[in-house]
Design an enzyme around this catalytic site. Structure first.
Site, PDB file in Angstrom:
ATOM      1  N   CYS A   1      21.584  17.465  52.689  1.00 32.44           N
ATOM      2  CA  CYS A   1      21.699  16.033  52.413  1.00 32.44           C
ATOM      3  C   CYS A   1      22.920  15.559  53.204  1.00 32.44           C
ATOM      4  O   CYS A   1      23.427  16.307  54.047  1.00 32.44           O
ATOM      5  CB  CYS A   1      21.832  15.759  50.912  1.00 32.44           C
TER       6      CYS A   1
ATOM      7  N   HIS B   1      33.355  42.034  44.562  1.00 36.09           N
ATOM      8  CA  HIS B   1      32.665  40.737  44.494  1.00 36.09           C
ATOM      9  C   HIS B   1      31.465  40.780  43.544  1.00 36.09           C
ATOM     10  O   HIS B   1      31.076  39.761  42.990  1.00 36.09           O
ATOM     11  CB  HIS B   1      32.234  40.297  45.893  1.00 36.09           C
TER      12      HIS B   1
ATOM     13  N   ASP C   1      17.026  15.318  51.676  1.00 38.52           N
ATOM     14  CA  ASP C   1      16.767  13.910  51.348  1.00 38.52           C
ATOM     15  C   ASP C   1      16.751  13.168  52.687  1.00 38.52           C
ATOM     16  O   ASP C   1      16.709  13.805  53.752  1.00 38.52           O
ATOM     17  CB  ASP C   1      17.802  13.353  50.347  1.00 38.52           C
TER      18      ASP C   1
ATOM     19  N   THR D   1      26.288  14.857  52.604  1.00 39.42           N
ATOM     20  CA  THR D   1      27.525  15.646  52.474  1.00 39.42           C
ATOM     21  C   THR D   1      27.250  17.091  52.069  1.00 39.42           C
ATOM     22  O   THR D   1      28.166  17.920  52.116  1.00 39.42           O
ATOM     23  CB  THR D   1      28.417  15.061  51.366  1.00 39.42           C
TER      24      THR D   1
ATOM     25  N   HIS E   1      31.070  37.290  50.049  1.00 35.55           N
ATOM     26  CA  HIS E   1      31.832  37.292  48.797  1.00 35.55           C
ATOM     27  C   HIS E   1      31.058  36.708  47.611  1.00 35.55           C
ATOM     28  O   HIS E   1      31.293  37.104  46.478  1.00 35.55           O
ATOM     29  CB  HIS E   1      33.137  36.484  48.960  1.00 35.55           C
TER      30      HIS E   1
HETATM   31  C1  RB5 Z   1      22.635   9.638  50.685  1.00 41.26           C
HETATM   32  O1  RB5 Z   1      23.128   8.474  51.201  1.00 41.26           O
HETATM   33  C2  RB5 Z   1      23.767  10.586  50.306  1.00 41.26           C
HETATM   34  O2  RB5 Z   1      24.467  10.084  49.220  1.00 41.26           O
HETATM   35  C3  RB5 Z   1      23.216  11.967  50.018  1.00 41.26           C
HETATM   36  O3  RB5 Z   1      22.548  12.434  51.126  1.00 41.26           O
HETATM   37  C4  RB5 Z   1      24.229  13.036  49.683  1.00 41.26           C
HETATM   38  O4  RB5 Z   1      25.285  13.061  50.590  1.00 41.26           O
HETATM   39  C5  RB5 Z   1      24.677  13.050  48.274  1.00 41.26           C
HETATM   40  O5  RB5 Z   1      25.489  13.872  47.862  1.00 41.26           O
END
Ligand code: RB5
Length: 145
Positions: free
Chosen positions: A68, A136, A10, A70, A101
């Site tokens: 993305c 596993h 994203d 996080t 694993h």
């Molecule tokens: C975008 O701001 C952020 O929320 C997205 O990239 C991601 O971290 C969502 O889980």
């Protein structure tokens, strides 16, 4: 034939995605970039996570890479698909264990928490580490049972 690997992001992972695609090409893989094509701060991670997860889930490709901010949103999306085991990896050690694993077939990178250098190092470890099988194997089989 070069292994085809689907890649998506994203806006938060957009820049890292470009680097991942370039690195996959450099390493001799055949990355398919599902987008986004341009930086759009209003785009939504499920729109790019789904095509990657679907390609892995249906067996069109063996592996995918997502990124993305996080890594969490992409992992939520990807792990809803049968046979997809998406691992958020923020260090090479996590990527290694996710392969050994969990036989992780989708790598998810938290772009806001890894540098480009770290991201590429994690990618290398994930690409190059095999599944250990053995005990596993049974555990991984139970995920989709
Ligand atoms: C975008 O701001 C952020 O929320 C997205 O990239 C991601 O971290 C969502 O889980």
């Amino acid at each position: 034939m070069a292994e085809r690997i689907y890649v998506g992001a994203d806006h938060a992972g957009f820049q890292l995605k470009g680097q991942l695609v370039d690195e996959l090409k450099r390493l001799g893989y055949d990355p398919v970039d599902v987008g986004p094509e341009a930086m759009d701060p209003a785009d939504d991670f499920p729109d790019y996570g789904r095509p990657v997860a679907e390609a892995v889930s249906t067996g069109k490709v063996r592996r995918g890479v997502l990124t993305c901010g996080t890594g969490l949103g992409m992992a939520y999306v990807a792990n809803r698909f049968p046979r997809v085991r998406a691992a958020v990896a923020w260090s090479p050690e996590i990527a290694e264990l996710a392969r050994k694993h969990n036989d992780a077939n989708v790598l998810v990178l938290p772009a806001r928490f890894v540098s480009e250098e770290e991201g590429l190092e994690i990618l290398h470890k994930w690409l190059d580490t095999g599944f250990e099988g053995g005990r596993h194997e049974r555990r991984v089989a139970k995920i989709d049972s």
